[in-house]
Design a protein around this motif. Structure first.
Motif, mmCIF file in Angstrom:
data_model
loop_
_atom_site.group_PDB
_atom_site.id
_atom_site.type_symbol
_atom_site.label_atom_id
_atom_site.label_comp_id
_atom_site.label_asym_id
_atom_site.label_seq_id
_atom_site.Cartn_x
_atom_site.Cartn_y
_atom_site.Cartn_z
ATOM 1 N N THR A 105 0.834 -1.212 0.000
ATOM 2 C CA THR A 105 0.000 0.000 0.000
ATOM 3 C C THR A 105 0.860 1.249 0.000
ATOM 4 O OG1 THR A 105 -1.838 -1.100 1.122
ATOM 5 C CG2 THR A 105 -1.713 1.304 1.331
ATOM 6 N N TRP A 106 1.934 1.244 0.822
ATOM 7 C CA TRP A 106 2.813 2.411 0.840
ATOM 8 C C TRP A 106 3.446 2.639 -0.532
ATOM 9 C CZ3 TRP A 106 1.982 5.949 4.006
ATOM 10 C CH2 TRP A 106 1.754 5.737 5.375
ATOM 11 N N GLU A 107 3.800 1.557 -1.210
ATOM 12 C CA GLU A 107 4.404 1.707 -2.532
ATOM 13 C C GLU A 107 3.420 2.338 -3.508
ATOM 14 O OE1 GLU A 107 6.557 -1.036 -5.988
ATOM 15 O OE2 GLU A 107 6.210 -1.845 -3.983
ATOM 16 N N LEU A 108 2.166 1.918 -3.434
ATOM 17 C CA LEU A 108 1.144 2.508 -4.299
ATOM 18 C C LEU A 108 0.906 3.977 -3.949
ATOM 19 C CD1 LEU A 108 -1.413 -0.433 -4.396
ATOM 20 C CD2 LEU A 108 -0.053 0.430 -6.315
ATOM 21 N N ILE A 109 0.907 4.297 -2.661
ATOM 22 C CA ILE A 109 0.713 5.681 -2.233
ATOM 23 C C ILE A 109 1.842 6.562 -2.742
ATOM 24 C CG2 ILE A 109 0.742 7.204 -0.216
ATOM 25 C CD1 ILE A 109 -0.873 5.045 1.264
ATOM 26 N N ARG A 110 3.086 6.094 -2.587
ATOM 27 C CA ARG A 110 4.225 6.881 -3.054
ATOM 28 C C ARG A 110 4.226 7.036 -4.568
ATOM 29 N NH1 ARG A 110 6.880 4.096 1.294
ATOM 30 N NH2 ARG A 110 7.439 2.394 -0.097
ATOM 31 N N SER A 111 3.677 6.052 -5.265
ATOM 32 C CA SER A 111 3.654 6.113 -6.731
ATOM 33 C C SER A 111 2.490 6.943 -7.266
ATOM 34 C CB SER A 111 3.553 4.694 -7.306
ATOM 35 O OG SER A 111 4.657 3.911 -6.921
ATOM 36 N N ALA A 112 1.579 7.335 -6.380
ATOM 37 C CA ALA A 112 0.377 8.029 -6.833
ATOM 38 C C ALA A 112 0.629 9.467 -7.247
ATOM 39 C CB ALA A 112 -0.686 7.994 -5.728
ATOM 40 N N GLY A 113 1.689 10.058 -6.765
ATOM 41 C CA GLY A 113 1.939 11.444 -7.122
ATOM 42 C C GLY A 113 3.312 11.883 -6.686
ATOM 43 N N VAL A 114 3.836 12.891 -7.388
ATOM 44 C CA VAL A 114 5.168 13.397 -7.069
ATOM 45 C C VAL A 114 5.174 14.069 -5.707
ATOM 46 C CG1 VAL A 114 6.918 15.076 -7.745
ATOM 47 C CG2 VAL A 114 5.858 13.618 -9.479
ATOM 48 N N LEU A 134 -13.290 5.980 4.955
ATOM 49 C CA LEU A 134 -12.933 6.450 6.286
ATOM 50 C C LEU A 134 -14.068 6.173 7.275
ATOM 51 C CD1 LEU A 134 -11.110 9.781 5.418
ATOM 52 C CD2 LEU A 134 -10.121 7.802 6.588
ATOM 53 N N ALA A 135 -15.312 6.329 6.815
ATOM 54 C CA ALA A 135 -16.448 6.002 7.681
ATOM 55 C C ALA A 135 -16.441 4.514 8.026
ATOM 56 C CB ALA A 135 -17.754 6.380 6.987
ATOM 57 N N ALA A 136 -16.107 3.676 7.046
ATOM 58 C CA ALA A 136 -16.024 2.238 7.300
ATOM 59 C C ALA A 136 -14.902 1.921 8.274
ATOM 60 C CB ALA A 136 -15.809 1.496 5.979
ATOM 61 N N ALA A 137 -13.786 2.629 8.169
ATOM 62 C CA ALA A 137 -12.677 2.405 9.098
ATOM 63 C C ALA A 137 -13.076 2.769 10.519
ATOM 64 C CB ALA A 137 -11.460 3.213 8.653
ATOM 65 N N ALA A 154 -6.591 -2.609 9.684
ATOM 66 C CA ALA A 154 -5.396 -2.318 8.891
ATOM 67 C C ALA A 154 -5.736 -2.275 7.411
ATOM 68 C CB ALA A 154 -4.321 -3.364 9.172
ATOM 69 N N ARG A 155 -6.572 -3.201 6.955
ATOM 70 C CA ARG A 155 -6.937 -3.242 5.543
ATOM 71 C C ARG A 155 -7.893 -2.113 5.166
ATOM 72 N NH1 ARG A 155 -5.383 -7.922 7.310
ATOM 73 N NH2 ARG A 155 -4.501 -9.532 5.944
ATOM 74 N N THR A 156 -8.824 -1.823 6.060
ATOM 75 C CA THR A 156 -9.793 -0.762 5.769
ATOM 76 C C THR A 156 -9.120 0.599 5.735
ATOM 77 O OG1 THR A 156 -11.461 -2.071 6.934
ATOM 78 C CG2 THR A 156 -12.011 0.210 6.450
ATOM 79 N N LEU A 157 -8.217 0.847 6.695
ATOM 80 C CA LEU A 157 -7.517 2.126 6.715
ATOM 81 C C LEU A 157 -6.585 2.244 5.509
ATOM 82 C CD1 LEU A 157 -6.944 4.786 8.124
ATOM 83 C CD2 LEU A 157 -5.221 3.626 9.511
ATOM 84 N N ALA A 158 -5.932 1.158 5.131
ATOM 85 C CA ALA A 158 -5.071 1.182 3.951
ATOM 86 C C ALA A 158 -5.870 1.559 2.712
ATOM 87 C CB ALA A 158 -4.391 -0.167 3.762
ATOM 88 N N ALA A 159 -7.061 0.970 2.575
ATOM 89 C CA ALA A 159 -7.917 1.307 1.439
ATOM 90 C C ALA A 159 -8.332 2.775 1.475
ATOM 91 C CB ALA A 159 -9.151 0.408 1.436
ATOM 92 N N ALA A 160 -8.650 3.269 2.678
ATOM 93 C CA ALA A 160 -9.046 4.672 2.808
ATOM 94 C C ALA A 160 -7.913 5.611 2.406
ATOM 95 C CB ALA A 160 -9.484 4.962 4.243
ATOM 96 N N LEU A 163 -7.580 5.611 -1.399
ATOM 97 C CA LEU A 163 -8.650 6.395 -2.004
ATOM 98 C C LEU A 163 -8.467 7.881 -1.738
ATOM 99 C CD1 LEU A 163 -11.586 3.994 -1.111
ATOM 100 C CD2 LEU A 163 -10.750 4.506 -3.416
ATOM 101 N N LEU A 164 -7.894 8.202 -0.592
ATOM 102 C CA LEU A 164 -7.670 9.609 -0.270
ATOM 103 C C LEU A 164 -6.664 10.250 -1.220
ATOM 104 C CD1 LEU A 164 -8.342 11.918 1.660
ATOM 105 C CD2 LEU A 164 -6.529 11.096 3.169
ATOM 106 N N VAL A 165 -5.586 9.538 -1.534
ATOM 107 C CA VAL A 165 -4.596 10.127 -2.434
ATOM 108 C C VAL A 165 -5.145 10.267 -3.852
ATOM 109 C CG1 VAL A 165 -2.671 9.253 -1.071
ATOM 110 C CG2 VAL A 165 -3.469 7.935 -3.035
ATOM 111 N N MET A 166 -6.234 9.545 -4.145
ATOM 112 C CA MET A 166 -6.884 9.708 -5.446
ATOM 113 C C MET A 166 -7.852 10.884 -5.457
ATOM 114 S SD MET A 166 -7.692 5.657 -6.100
ATOM 115 C CE MET A 166 -8.768 5.994 -7.500
#
Length: 289
Positions: A105-114, A134-137, A154-160, A163-166
């Protein structure tokens, strides 16, 4: 003797297990006491705040964010923050260590934007999948089965977070890096800026030529690779000068300079002011240098 920026470690209260805690600003104030939120802090964990009511300004690495209802603020581990009028705002807060979120997840987050933002305005998040995640988390954090709850949270927050970086408005200027190699370069700069000041050192470390790193840097940021390295060194220097009390000589050594005068020249060339003058401007009573 000098004093560095005060680190804040993740220390959950009794009865809270795992590396993710859902609390509130009100409970944080009660737990920490009024003095906890006065001085600048370098967090050893991530802090994700959802503002439900009130307004305040929260500063992260010299940028002040005006917070209001519906806004989100994500302060990441290693950043330096300064609370504003924390008593004027209310809302839920996720505290989590970087290791609580899986490496993929961290790798995807870092790759999402400069450049990853710290602040999302209410209008940017409202009605998006990030808001629902975030409501689900928050609901997941209240589940009674502790073992299942920690894994699900851990999985729900990772998904949130993904989605937040998007959830970035069009026209923001954020775009994903053009090459994975650029992400690796930025990660290596973050890990090694205190000991590696030359682009050639990063090129050797990553197995690319300095010319390739410069091309990737300009494609993604408009800056050269050397400018990005300098930018990170200067950010850390500003943090230590503004928020710590270590003498300039000690800061120079901490940042890998063998001579304080070389550090002072370096800092002045890139900021237009000396380390001492910068400290005097942002902290008129900084004391010992």
């Amino acid at each position: 003797m000098g004093q560095s920026i005060r680190p804040v470690r993740y220390e959950p209260p009794p009865g809270v297990a795992g590396e993710i805690e859902l609390t509130s600003l009100a409970r944080m104030r009660d737990r920490g006491g009024p003095q906890e939120f006065v001085e600048p802090q370098r967090l050893g964990f991530d802090l994700l705040i959802e503002i439900e009511s009130g307004r305040a300004v929260h500063t992260v690495d010299f940028t002040g964010y005006s917070l209001g209802p519906g806004d989100l603020l994500w302060v990441r581990a290693g950043q330096v923050q300064q609370w504003g009028a924390i008593g004027d705002i209310e809302g839920p807060v996720f505290l989590f260590t970087p290791s609580a979120i899986d490496a993929g997840t961290w790798e995807l987050i870092r790759s999402a934007g400069v450049a990853m933002p710290n602040h999302w305005a209410a209008a940017t998040v409202a009605g998006t999948p990030a808001e629902a995640a975030l409501a689900a988390a928050r609901v997941t954090a209240a589940a009674p089965d502790l073992a299942l709850r920690d894994a699900a949270l851990a999985r729900t927050l990772a998904a949130a977070l993904l989605l937040l970086v998007m959830a970035v408005p069009e026209g923001s200027g954020r775009r994903p890096p053009t090459r994975e190699a650029f992400v690796w370069f930025r990660e290596e700069v973050e890990k090694s800026f205190r000991t590696r000041h030359k682009v050639a050192d990063y090129a050797t470390r990553l197995g690319y030529s300095a010319r390739t790193l410069n091309r990737l840097a300009r494609e993604n940021t408009g800056l050269s690779a050397k400018q990005l390295v300098d930018e990170r060194i200067v950010l850390e220097a500003r943090r230590l000068l503004a928020h710590g009390r270590d003498p300039v000589a000690r800061i120079a050594a901490d940042l890998g300079f063998d001579d304080p005068s070389n550090f002072s020249k370096y800092f002045q060339q890139r900021t237009g002011t000396t380390p001492a003058a910068f400290r005097d401007r942002v902290r008129p009573h900084a004391g010992q240098r």
